[in-house]
Write a protein that holds these residues in place. Structure first.
Motif, PDB file in Angstrom:
ATOM      1  N   SER A 107       0.798  -1.223   0.000  1.00 38.02           N
ATOM      2  CA  SER A 107       0.000   0.000   0.000  1.00 38.02           C
ATOM      3  C   SER A 107       0.831   1.273   0.000  1.00 38.02           C
ATOM      4  CB  SER A 107      -0.945   0.019   1.209  1.00 38.02           C
ATOM      5  OG  SER A 107      -0.204   0.094   2.418  1.00 38.02           O
ATOM      6  N   ALA A 108       2.143   1.149   0.088  1.00 40.43           N
ATOM      7  CA  ALA A 108       3.016   2.324   0.083  1.00 40.43           C
ATOM      8  C   ALA A 108       4.005   2.214  -1.080  1.00 40.43           C
ATOM      9  CB  ALA A 108       3.769   2.454   1.401  1.00 40.43           C
ATOM     10  N   GLY A 109       3.911   3.186  -2.010  1.00 36.30           N
ATOM     11  CA  GLY A 109       4.810   3.183  -3.150  1.00 36.30           C
ATOM     12  C   GLY A 109       5.076   4.602  -3.607  1.00 36.30           C
ATOM     13  N   SER A 110       5.852   4.740  -4.651  1.00 35.92           N
ATOM     14  CA  SER A 110       6.135   6.068  -5.197  1.00 35.92           C
ATOM     15  C   SER A 110       4.872   6.627  -5.842  1.00 35.92           C
ATOM     16  CB  SER A 110       7.254   5.982  -6.236  1.00 35.92           C
ATOM     17  OG  SER A 110       8.448   5.515  -5.633  1.00 35.92           O
ATOM     18  N   PRO A 111       4.656   7.941  -5.747  1.00 37.97           N
ATOM     19  CA  PRO A 111       3.427   8.531  -6.308  1.00 37.97           C
ATOM     20  C   PRO A 111       3.387   8.445  -7.831  1.00 37.97           C
ATOM     21  CG  PRO A 111       4.927  10.246  -5.509  1.00 37.97           C
ATOM     22  CD  PRO A 111       5.497   8.947  -5.060  1.00 37.97           C
ATOM     23  N   ALA A 112       2.262   7.922  -8.355  1.00 34.89           N
ATOM     24  CA  ALA A 112       2.096   7.802  -9.806  1.00 34.89           C
ATOM     25  C   ALA A 112       1.482   9.064 -10.399  1.00 34.89           C
ATOM     26  CB  ALA A 112       1.214   6.596 -10.127  1.00 34.89           C
ATOM     27  N   GLN A 113       0.877   9.900  -9.556  1.00 31.43           N
ATOM     28  CA  GLN A 113       0.256  11.129 -10.032  1.00 31.43           C
ATOM     29  C   GLN A 113       0.654  12.288  -9.120  1.00 31.43           C
ATOM     30  OE1 GLN A 113      -3.979  10.986 -11.416  1.00 31.43           O
ATOM     31  NE2 GLN A 113      -4.070   9.037 -10.304  1.00 31.43           N
ATOM     32  N   THR A 114       0.600  13.492  -9.659  1.00 31.82           N
ATOM     33  CA  THR A 114       0.753  14.678  -8.831  1.00 31.82           C
ATOM     34  C   THR A 114      -0.572  14.951  -8.134  1.00 31.82           C
ATOM     35  OG1 THR A 114       0.030  16.188 -10.565  1.00 31.82           O
ATOM     36  CG2 THR A 114       2.381  15.628 -10.502  1.00 31.82           C
ATOM     37  N   SER A 115      -0.552  15.870  -7.166  1.00 30.75           N
ATOM     38  CA  SER A 115      -1.784  16.245  -6.475  1.00 30.75           C
ATOM     39  C   SER A 115      -2.814  16.798  -7.460  1.00 30.75           C
ATOM     40  CB  SER A 115      -1.487  17.289  -5.399  1.00 30.75           C
ATOM     41  OG  SER A 115      -0.750  16.719  -4.332  1.00 30.75           O
ATOM     42  N   THR A 116      -2.344  17.566  -8.435  1.00 37.21           N
ATOM     43  CA  THR A 116      -3.256  18.142  -9.432  1.00 37.21           C
ATOM     44  C   THR A 116      -3.906  17.049 -10.264  1.00 37.21           C
ATOM     45  OG1 THR A 116      -1.961  20.179  -9.554  1.00 37.21           O
ATOM     46  CG2 THR A 116      -3.422  19.702 -11.410  1.00 37.21           C
ATOM     47  N   GLN A 117      -3.127  16.063 -10.693  1.00 39.66           N
ATOM     48  CA  GLN A 117      -3.677  14.954 -11.475  1.00 39.66           C
ATOM     49  C   GLN A 117      -4.649  14.129 -10.635  1.00 39.66           C
ATOM     50  OE1 GLN A 117       0.137  13.262 -12.511  1.00 39.66           O
ATOM     51  NE2 GLN A 117       0.049  14.035 -14.618  1.00 39.66           N
ATOM     52  N   MET A 118      -4.308  13.941  -9.346  1.00 41.40           N
ATOM     53  CA  MET A 118      -5.228  13.212  -8.461  1.00 41.40           C
ATOM     54  C   MET A 118      -6.553  13.940  -8.347  1.00 41.40           C
ATOM     55  SD  MET A 118      -2.983  11.800  -5.238  1.00 41.40           S
ATOM     56  CE  MET A 118      -4.489  11.347  -4.388  1.00 41.40           C
ATOM     57  N   ALA A 119      -6.490  15.269  -8.193  1.00 38.97           N
ATOM     58  CA  ALA A 119      -7.702  16.063  -8.057  1.00 38.97           C
ATOM     59  C   ALA A 119      -8.601  15.906  -9.296  1.00 38.97           C
ATOM     60  CB  ALA A 119      -7.356  17.523  -7.830  1.00 38.97           C
ATOM     61  N   GLN A 120      -7.990  15.829 -10.454  1.00 41.67           N
ATOM     62  CA  GLN A 120      -8.758  15.646 -11.690  1.00 41.67           C
ATOM     63  C   GLN A 120      -9.422  14.280 -11.737  1.00 41.67           C
ATOM     64  OE1 GLN A 120      -5.710  16.399 -14.630  1.00 41.67           O
ATOM     65  NE2 GLN A 120      -5.900  18.626 -14.476  1.00 41.67           N
ATOM     66  N   THR A 121      -8.684  13.248 -11.321  1.00 47.46           N
ATOM     67  CA  THR A 121      -9.249  11.891 -11.270  1.00 47.46           C
ATOM     68  C   THR A 121     -10.426  11.842 -10.292  1.00 47.46           C
ATOM     69  OG1 THR A 121      -7.100  10.895 -11.799  1.00 47.46           O
ATOM     70  CG2 THR A 121      -8.757   9.482 -10.761  1.00 47.46           C
ATOM     71  N   ILE A 122     -10.225  12.449  -9.131  1.00 46.52           N
ATOM     72  CA  ILE A 122     -11.260  12.433  -8.092  1.00 46.52           C
ATOM     73  C   ILE A 122     -12.519  13.167  -8.572  1.00 46.52           C
ATOM     74  CG2 ILE A 122     -11.821  13.294  -5.782  1.00 46.52           C
ATOM     75  CD1 ILE A 122      -8.838  12.746  -5.081  1.00 46.52           C
ATOM     76  N   ALA A 123     -12.314  14.310  -9.249  1.00 43.86           N
ATOM     77  CA  ALA A 123     -13.457  15.121  -9.725  1.00 43.86           C
ATOM     78  C   ALA A 123     -14.343  14.326 -10.662  1.00 43.86           C
ATOM     79  CB  ALA A 123     -12.932  16.381 -10.400  1.00 43.86           C
ATOM     80  N   GLN A 124     -13.752  13.424 -11.419  1.00 42.84           N
ATOM     81  CA  GLN A 124     -14.527  12.616 -12.364  1.00 42.84           C
ATOM     82  C   GLN A 124     -15.447  11.612 -11.655  1.00 42.84           C
ATOM     83  OE1 GLN A 124     -11.623  10.813 -14.923  1.00 42.84           O
ATOM     84  NE2 GLN A 124     -10.872  12.750 -15.737  1.00 42.84           N
ATOM     85  N   HIS A 125     -15.143  11.309 -10.382  1.00 39.68           N
ATOM     86  CA  HIS A 125     -15.908  10.298  -9.658  1.00 39.68           C
ATOM     87  C   HIS A 125     -16.819  10.873  -8.589  1.00 39.68           C
ATOM     88  CE1 HIS A 125     -12.719   7.879 -11.517  1.00 39.68           C
ATOM     89  NE2 HIS A 125     -13.525   6.841 -11.354  1.00 39.68           N
ATOM     90  N   LEU A 126     -16.771  12.186  -8.396  1.00 42.07           N
ATOM     91  CA  LEU A 126     -17.633  12.814  -7.381  1.00 42.07           C
ATOM     92  C   LEU A 126     -19.008  13.127  -7.964  1.00 42.07           C
ATOM     93  CD1 LEU A 126     -15.126  15.206  -5.536  1.00 42.07           C
ATOM     94  CD2 LEU A 126     -16.185  13.108  -4.660  1.00 42.07           C
TER      95      LEU A 126
END
Length: 366
Positions: free
Chosen positions: A347-366
């Motif tokens: 469950s702990a690894g290097s980040p595959a996305q930046t915070s900005t990219q994560m926010a975009q992914t999350i927005a698509q599912h909210l």
């Protein structure tokens, strides 16, 4: 021919091995043998082992009633469990109880367990067990910042030992795991993987572990030169539902963290639930590290990276410390701390996305 009960008792009494028999076999005084069998600190370990081996060989068994009258002790350790606690039935409780029982039994003591359905009933149970002299002292798990159990036992002058620590250490013996060190190590580990934004979900702040683990997180973030963002923090999360709600709040921010550190495993499993709902992959899009080492964490996908506590060993240690406290050792000499073991899992690894990219992914599912 049948033996009458009085005759049978006489035969048993003649056959019973006494302390005087053991002392004669070893060439030691009865006082030395007695103190060795009762683990008094003024008897060397070598002598205690010699006495125990001979006593076992000869089949010596103490008469519990006579021993209680002579020493004033019931030779029983007390534990009161609050069955209404959120994790009263968790598997680690069985491990903890096993360790307590093993530790008591190894020294010729027993463990008396009682249950109560809330804080008030818990204190009433303590008072009842003290009044009836059912136990000689108590183990107090999950210590609180303001703990009425400690106050009650201090006032009653009844020995106790904490599984945890107390802000007021007077009269307190303890065995505890350094959760604050684990939080610091977890932050350092995540920083080493490349994370620069790390959220924190704490457990119950009424418990002494809550402030300690928070301080560990804050100290490590400061040492790493990373910002502490209040919107990326939550507390009082001790169940999966708590963790899921806290993760939703944290991950819904404009710049969500790429990693979340959880003070307890159960809240981390709630983070898994929220991550799936938001389309995030644990271990790549979002890293999670927690603390406790419960078995549930080994069976999620990917397995939860966590700091594991050996509850069986902790139980054994606590029993031994309490017996020493009952026999008169000063509480200041009975304080132990150990480190948790890091289980470095998926469950702990290097980040595959930046915070900005994560926010975009999350927005698509909210």
């Amino acid at each position: 021919m049948a033996i009458h009960m009085d005759q049978k008792a006489a035969v048993q009494n003649r056959a019973r091995v006494r302390i005087s028999d053991v002392s004669q076999a070893l060439g030691l005084t009865k006082s030395t043998v007695s103190r060795a069998l009762n683990d008094y600190p003024d008897i060397s370990e070598n002598t205690r082992n010699r006495v125990r081996r001979m006593a076992d060989k000869m089949g010596y068994q103490p008469l519990s009633s006579a021993q209680s009258i002579r020493t004033g002790l019931s030779k029983s350790l007390g534990l009161v469990i609050q069955v209404a606690d959120h994790d009263a039935q968790r598997p680690f409780l069985a491990e903890f109880l096993s360790g307590l029982s093993q530790g008591a039994s190894a020294l010729g003591w027993t463990l008396t367990i009682a249950a109560a359905d809330g804080p008030k009933a818990t204190l009433e149970m303590f008072q009842s067990m003290i009044r009836d002299r059912k136990v000689d002292g108590f183990i107090l798990p999950r210590t609180q910042v303001d703990d009425p159990r400690i106050d009650l036992l201090r006032d009653a002058r009844v020995p106790f030992v904490l599984f945890g620590r107390s802000p007021d250490p007077s009269d307190c013996a303890w065995h505890d795991v350094l959760g604050e060190d684990a939080m610091q190590d977890a932050v350092r580990h995540l920083v080493g993987l490349g994370h620069r934004s790390i959220g924190f979900i704490n457990g119950g702040m009424q418990y002494t572990y809550g402030p300690l683990r928070l301080n560990g997180y804050l100290a490590a973030m400061e040492a790493a030169g990373l910002p502490v963002i209040p919107q990326h923090m939550a507390q009082d999360a001790v169940t999966m539902d708590d963790g899921a709600a806290a993760a939703m709040s944290i991950l819904s921010t404009q710049q969500p963290p790429t990693a979340i550190l959880c003070a307890v495993d159960m809240s981390a499993l709630g983070v898994y639930r929220t991550a799936a709902r938001l389309g995030l992959r644990i271990g790549s899009d979002l890293s999670v590290i927690a603390y406790d080492g419960i078995q549930d964490g080994a069976h999620v996908v990917p397995p939860l990276a966590t700091y594991a506590v050996d509850y069986t060993t902790a139980g054994r240690k606590l029993s031994a410390l309490l017996i020493r406290r009952i026999k008169g050792e000063a509480p200041e000499a009975l304080r132990e701390t150990v480190q948790a073991k890091f289980l470095n899992r998926g469950s702990a690894g290097s980040p595959a996305q930046t915070s900005t990219q994560m926010a975009q992914t999350i927005a698509q599912h909210l």
